[in-house]
Design an enzyme around this catalytic site. Sequence first.
Site, PDB file in Angstrom:
ATOM      1  CG  ASP A 179      39.075 -18.181   4.245  1.00 25.78           C
ATOM      2  OD1 ASP A 179      39.633 -19.007   3.212  1.00 25.78           O
ATOM      3  OD2 ASP A 179      38.151 -18.723   5.071  1.00 25.78           O
ATOM      4  CG  ASN A 187      30.707 -25.650  -0.704  1.00 27.69           C
ATOM      5  OD1 ASN A 187      29.757 -25.216  -1.457  1.00 27.69           O
ATOM      6  ND2 ASN A 187      32.030 -25.628  -0.583  1.00 27.69           N
ATOM      7  CG  HIS A 192      29.942 -29.392  -3.596  1.00 26.90           C
ATOM      8  ND1 HIS A 192      31.072 -28.594  -2.907  1.00 26.90           N
ATOM      9  CD2 HIS A 192      29.631 -30.479  -2.862  1.00 26.90           C
ATOM     10  CE1 HIS A 192      31.401 -29.488  -1.799  1.00 26.90           C
ATOM     11  NE2 HIS A 192      30.663 -30.569  -2.054  1.00 26.90           N
ATOM     12  CG  ASP A 196      31.212 -24.539  -7.896  1.00 25.59           C
ATOM     13  OD1 ASP A 196      32.111 -24.681  -7.194  1.00 25.59           O
ATOM     14  OD2 ASP A 196      30.877 -25.437  -8.941  1.00 25.59           O
ATOM     15  CD  GLU A 223      37.276 -21.838   1.945  1.00 28.30           C
ATOM     16  OE1 GLU A 223      37.367 -22.406   3.003  1.00 28.30           O
ATOM     17  OE2 GLU A 223      37.499 -22.714   1.019  1.00 28.30           O
TER      18      GLU A 223
END
Length: 311
Positions: A179, A187, A192, A196, A223
């Site tokens: 994780d 973010n 965002h 990505d 994630e």
Amino acid sequence: MPLDLKPLSDSKILVVDDDLLMRKVMGTILKDICNVDVLSDSTQVMDYCISGVPPDLILLDVHMPKINGLEVCKQLRELKAMNDVPIIFVTASVEVKSQNECWEAGGSDFISKPIAPSTLVHRVKAHLLNKARLEQLQKLTYKDSLTGLYNRHYLNEHSEAIVKQVKRLNESIGFLMLDLDFFKRFNDLYGHQAGDECLRDAADAIVESLKRPQDVAVRYGGEEFLIILPYTDLTGLQHVAENILSNIKKKNIKHAESPFEYVSFSIGGALSHTKSCEYSLEAMIKIADENLYEAKRLGKNQFVMLNALDV
């Protein structure tokens, strides 16, 4: 949508025949359309296919000393990485019984001796194109569009088969649950689109850490990532986890909201070294997830392996 197929010239073919002349003939005929490797010893085929990137197609003589081609084919079909690789038998027999043995062993096709060059070329081209189409369709079905890793659909469809194969061979299997630390903060801070890009870089760090074709990396959700490591002991599991931590650090993805000042992973592991008892995919993922939670609790950016699975 048109399929983006790789060119035949990038394909790799393995020719297995103890006859030096036959190896040279087939290699010469095929050298202009693809890359050709040759083996004269059938006992080396399994190691060849396991140790590196599997070939795209195998031309296999039926009558080989030590292990005949039929047995080699049966062994190869036990490997997940070889399930979709065309195996074309080369045989001097045209008897129906011999042909049936080729099909039953898992062969994709056969070519009779003496070999006609045009037949060999057209058969090989047809199988390579079919394999490329299948790979592209599988990519569209089983790959996460953002990271290029396998998706949950692939996990649901294929992971149990991997576990069963490992168990059948009395081997161990390792799982890593990963994780990204403080990803929501990332973010919120960078947006965002940057998120990505961060996920793609994280996936690259994972792929760079996996050296074997049988290892499977899955984008588990958001994630979170899952890695399946068949035929792996505790040392191997730790080695992969440490490589991932090192590789994500080398990416140096800046994260002002993290105490480490770069994007990092927390990793939890699970290992089954069971030889004869039942164990399940769900049980291993649960233990890996619990160890991931412990890695988070202990401060993140680390690998935790508190227990193995042996039920």
